[in-house]
Motif scaffolding. Sequence first.
Motif, PDB file in Angstrom:
ATOM      1  N   LEU A 119       0.774  -1.239   0.000  1.00  0.00           N
ATOM      2  CA  LEU A 119       0.000   0.000   0.000  1.00  0.00           C
ATOM      3  C   LEU A 119       0.804   1.287   0.000  1.00  0.00           C
ATOM      4  CD1 LEU A 119      -2.791  -1.195   2.361  1.00  0.00           C
ATOM      5  CD2 LEU A 119      -3.107  -0.448   0.024  1.00  0.00           C
ATOM      6  N   SER A 120       2.145   1.190   0.113  1.00  0.00           N
ATOM      7  CA  SER A 120       2.849   2.464   0.250  1.00  0.00           C
ATOM      8  C   SER A 120       2.917   3.232  -1.064  1.00  0.00           C
ATOM      9  CB  SER A 120       4.241   2.269   0.855  1.00  0.00           C
ATOM     10  OG  SER A 120       4.892   1.198   0.233  1.00  0.00           O
ATOM     11  N   GLN A 151      -3.975   8.076   6.893  1.00  0.00           N
ATOM     12  CA  GLN A 151      -4.114   8.544   8.271  1.00  0.00           C
ATOM     13  C   GLN A 151      -4.517  10.021   8.269  1.00  0.00           C
ATOM     14  OE1 GLN A 151      -0.603   8.162  10.606  1.00  0.00           O
ATOM     15  NE2 GLN A 151      -1.722   8.166  12.528  1.00  0.00           N
ATOM     16  N   HIS A 152      -3.914  10.779   7.364  1.00  0.00           N
ATOM     17  CA  HIS A 152      -4.230  12.189   7.278  1.00  0.00           C
ATOM     18  C   HIS A 152      -4.578  12.554   5.844  1.00  0.00           C
ATOM     19  CE1 HIS A 152      -2.854  12.848  11.319  1.00  0.00           C
ATOM     20  NE2 HIS A 152      -1.802  12.122  11.040  1.00  0.00           N
ATOM     21  N   VAL A 154      -3.618  14.955   4.001  1.00  0.00           N
ATOM     22  CA  VAL A 154      -2.511  15.396   3.150  1.00  0.00           C
ATOM     23  C   VAL A 154      -1.678  14.227   2.613  1.00  0.00           C
ATOM     24  CG1 VAL A 154      -2.232  17.697   4.096  1.00  0.00           C
ATOM     25  CG2 VAL A 154      -1.046  15.789   5.163  1.00  0.00           C
ATOM     26  N   ASP A 155      -1.767  13.065   3.263  1.00  0.00           N
ATOM     27  CA  ASP A 155      -0.977  11.925   2.796  1.00  0.00           C
ATOM     28  C   ASP A 155      -1.267  11.622   1.333  1.00  0.00           C
ATOM     29  OD1 ASP A 155      -0.038  11.785   5.319  1.00  0.00           O
ATOM     30  OD2 ASP A 155      -1.157   9.996   5.902  1.00  0.00           O
ATOM     31  N   ARG A 158       0.877  13.565  -0.980  1.00  0.00           N
ATOM     32  CA  ARG A 158       2.314  13.275  -0.933  1.00  0.00           C
ATOM     33  C   ARG A 158       2.669  11.902  -1.482  1.00  0.00           C
ATOM     34  NH1 ARG A 158       2.911  15.447   5.080  1.00  0.00           N
ATOM     35  NH2 ARG A 158       2.791  17.684   4.657  1.00  0.00           N
ATOM     36  N   ARG A 162       6.200   9.360  -3.987  1.00  0.00           N
ATOM     37  CA  ARG A 162       7.054   8.219  -3.661  1.00  0.00           C
ATOM     38  C   ARG A 162       7.184   7.296  -4.854  1.00  0.00           C
ATOM     39  NH1 ARG A 162       4.009   7.444   1.937  1.00  0.00           N
ATOM     40  NH2 ARG A 162       4.735   9.390   2.829  1.00  0.00           N
ATOM     41  N   ILE A 163       6.097   7.098  -5.541  1.00  0.00           N
ATOM     42  CA  ILE A 163       6.151   6.233  -6.719  1.00  0.00           C
ATOM     43  C   ILE A 163       6.920   6.949  -7.831  1.00  0.00           C
ATOM     44  CG2 ILE A 163       4.789   5.115  -8.516  1.00  0.00           C
ATOM     45  CD1 ILE A 163       4.420   3.639  -6.026  1.00  0.00           C
ATOM     46  N   SER A 165       9.193   9.120  -7.592  1.00  0.00           N
ATOM     47  CA  SER A 165      10.622   9.232  -7.331  1.00  0.00           C
ATOM     48  C   SER A 165      11.357   7.953  -7.711  1.00  0.00           C
ATOM     49  CB  SER A 165      10.872   9.599  -5.865  1.00  0.00           C
ATOM     50  OG  SER A 165      10.477   8.539  -5.037  1.00  0.00           O
TER      51      SER A 165
ATOM     52  N   GLU B  41       3.126   9.669  10.569  1.00  0.00           N
ATOM     53  CA  GLU B  41       3.951  10.868  10.519  1.00  0.00           C
ATOM     54  C   GLU B  41       3.792  11.800  11.711  1.00  0.00           C
ATOM     55  OE1 GLU B  41       3.830  12.828   6.696  1.00  0.00           O
ATOM     56  OE2 GLU B  41       4.182  10.885   5.739  1.00  0.00           O
ATOM     57  N   ARG B  42       2.554  11.881  12.203  1.00  0.00           N
ATOM     58  CA  ARG B  42       2.340  12.818  13.306  1.00  0.00           C
ATOM     59  C   ARG B  42       1.961  12.083  14.572  1.00  0.00           C
ATOM     60  NH1 ARG B  42      -1.287  17.448  10.563  1.00  0.00           N
ATOM     61  NH2 ARG B  42      -1.111  16.247   8.644  1.00  0.00           N
ATOM     62  N   ALA B 103      14.950   7.094  -2.767  1.00  0.00           N
ATOM     63  CA  ALA B 103      13.770   6.743  -3.563  1.00  0.00           C
ATOM     64  C   ALA B 103      13.368   5.305  -3.282  1.00  0.00           C
ATOM     65  CB  ALA B 103      14.077   6.922  -5.047  1.00  0.00           C
ATOM     66  N   GLN B 106      11.727   4.986   0.120  1.00  0.00           N
ATOM     67  CA  GLN B 106      10.388   5.576   0.098  1.00  0.00           C
ATOM     68  C   GLN B 106       9.364   4.641  -0.522  1.00  0.00           C
ATOM     69  OE1 GLN B 106       8.903   8.211   1.340  1.00  0.00           O
ATOM     70  NE2 GLN B 106      10.809   8.590   2.404  1.00  0.00           N
ATOM     71  N   ALA B 107       9.739   4.026  -1.625  1.00  0.00           N
ATOM     72  CA  ALA B 107       8.725   3.303  -2.381  1.00  0.00           C
ATOM     73  C   ALA B 107       8.867   1.793  -2.351  1.00  0.00           C
ATOM     74  CB  ALA B 107       8.741   3.782  -3.826  1.00  0.00           C
ATOM     75  N   GLU B 113       7.815  -1.288   6.366  1.00  0.00           N
ATOM     76  CA  GLU B 113       6.937  -2.088   7.227  1.00  0.00           C
ATOM     77  C   GLU B 113       7.756  -3.169   7.937  1.00  0.00           C
ATOM     78  OE1 GLU B 113       6.067  -1.081   4.236  1.00  0.00           O
ATOM     79  OE2 GLU B 113       4.146  -0.056   4.517  1.00  0.00           O
ATOM     80  N   GLY B 144      -6.302  -1.614   6.121  1.00  0.00           N
ATOM     81  CA  GLY B 144      -5.588  -1.969   4.892  1.00  0.00           C
ATOM     82  C   GLY B 144      -4.081  -1.937   5.064  1.00  0.00           C
ATOM     83  N   HIS B 145      -3.590  -0.860   5.649  1.00  0.00           N
ATOM     84  CA  HIS B 145      -2.161  -0.713   5.847  1.00  0.00           C
ATOM     85  C   HIS B 145      -1.644  -1.709   6.892  1.00  0.00           C
ATOM     86  CE1 HIS B 145       1.349   2.402   6.025  1.00  0.00           C
ATOM     87  NE2 HIS B 145       1.754   1.200   5.709  1.00  0.00           N
ATOM     88  N   ALA B 148      -0.921  -4.863   5.190  1.00  0.00           N
ATOM     89  CA  ALA B 148       0.362  -4.772   4.492  1.00  0.00           C
ATOM     90  C   ALA B 148       1.512  -4.924   5.491  1.00  0.00           C
ATOM     91  CB  ALA B 148       0.457  -3.453   3.752  1.00  0.00           C
TER      92      ALA B 148
END
Lengths: 376, 297
Positions: A119-120, A151-152, A154-155, A158, A162-163, A165, B41-42, B103, B106-107, B113, B144-145, B148
Amino acid sequence: MSSFFKSEKVIVCAGSGGVGKTTIAACLGIGFARRGKRVLVLTIDPARRLASALGLDMNDLGSLVEVKVPGQSYKGELFASMIQPQAVFDEFVRQRASSAQAAEKLMRNSLYRQLVSSLSGSQEFTSLERLLSAVQSERYDIVILDTPPTQHAVDFLRAPERIYSLFQESVTKWFAAKSTESGGTVKTLLGKVVERGTHTALRALEKITGSAFVGELGEFFAAMADLQDQVSARSIEVHRLLTSEATSFVLVTGFDHSKLVEAKDFFVELKRGGYRLSGVIVNRSQPAWLELEPLQANLADRAHNLSVPHIERRFLQLYQELQGYYSLRKDTYLKFETGLKGEVAYCLMPELKEVVYGLEGLESMSSILETKMAWE
Amino acid sequence: MQQKIVLVTGKGGVGKSSVAAGLALKEARKGRRVLLAELGERSYFSELLPSGPMEISYQAKAIESGLELVKWDGESCLKEYLFHYIPIRRVVDLFFENPVMKALVQAAPALKELAILGKATSGKRNVGPAFDYDVVVVDSYATGHFQALVRAPQGMAEAIGFGPMGEQSRSIERWICDPEFCQIVIVALPEELPVVEALELSESVQADLGQKVEFVLNKVWPKTWRAEDIQALGRLQSLEWPQGLSDFREVLAQSLGQQCQYLDQLSTRGRVHSLPWLLEPSSWGLLKSLSQQLEDL
């Protein structure tokens, strides 16, 4: 209060998980269909009851099908579709890879299989890809996108980065060159300098993951390099669409302090990114059945009068506690509303007494929403 | 004492964080050394803390006697993991500053995880810095997450086969499948959608990890309402009631009925604990009261 919609072709429903985005997206779809538009609602992972209200088959997992919602009689037409990340990704690869073999090779890579199902960022990437194809098909007057649960709010904005990049030239080129090195790729001097740091980093990666993983990674990026131009072209198109006059965001949020703070952050983020926000829908606010006016003196007395039957006292007390709870929330909301300074449209959608069943249920909810939005 | 980790999940907006904090506070009150870990994140708790707002990051901070709070992000977990294998700070920094690796991190599917679960199980696996808590409560991702997250070790083990990370993945997977060590708590509200999602998630957890889950049904109507109470409510004189009160009687009777149904449905798949709706705004005090109600979990 300004009105929500002008002449949008795309509406993006954003908000954090659990606020009711999917239901609101469906209601907005009904609203536009009632006004004579041909509408497509793109939903992600809808709850079973909602999916069946829209005529979507949850078991139809691999499909990109757009169904006409059964049982409707609107001036316009309402269509719905479920976004399946894996199906969208596979379709993208098949259509855009340089050859059928290249597409097959990528789709067989085990990292690719994981990427499309994990899911990321992939849900966000595929939902935007799906949105773009739906808009470009020109089959609809308006497309409404329900965004993946984050979760938020704004995610969502953003995550696609990620994909994207991953497809950056520096990344794909480097790995692609790595995997063809034995085939005798001639590298430029500049390339070597840039890579020196990467070599160290790669050795570190190899140390923790093992050479098999790095090999697989090399193949993955080599295959991805084939798609790189297509992906960056699409990402530019997506960005252009999202920031165009034709698109606006609707923020769906909840009726409590943390959700409202988040809504405000999202508002700022959207503005900064050059997106348009058409309005904020505060969903499941004060229940439609609850009145905030204090009980008359005689009833308020009964709540604490020991000669009154126990159950009645308890019931009256609970009602007063609920009133207190929602009064506090209302105060929080009013501060938030003042903070908007009339910059965007907003409305309070009450918590409903009835559970929404079937298309009829969605239609009556939509009617309430339309009234609250003062949608003409 | 044996170390234990609790992963708390559920549909968005059901109160996962409150339940996680309630559990952590309960364990701390019993004199255990507890770590409450946030993902994402928060920090949800940073504004609620009894000592005033506090920046919550990868470095655990003591917030009460016996209770530390931390926020785990994938990148920091990965960094620590890398440092365990390559104890040269410069190389690790170079790795994370490199645009290609950035990169990738990140992806790349499941890497972050995996690193997070790696951190959560690091005490048992004896890797990384000292991790001597009795109980670790992870305020985890929504449905869902979360799926994962718990599938990451197996997926990674399959994708890379041999090598250090393949071995790590298999050992992490073994630990999160161990019911003596890892407990999974799914939070729901007494409403249809969260309950259905909780039931489906419990099935997928059973399939992926072979684990039974425990449920917390959050925000049930306060106080016990027996069937005869609801009947008595229906017989009350209501001529002078305002509309709101009559409507509320109807809503209450209906939702009390549904609440029983949801409790029954959930109990077919695991133990259910009810938490009353306390009708007050989120605060540290509220979390403490919730923790009192979670004694038997």
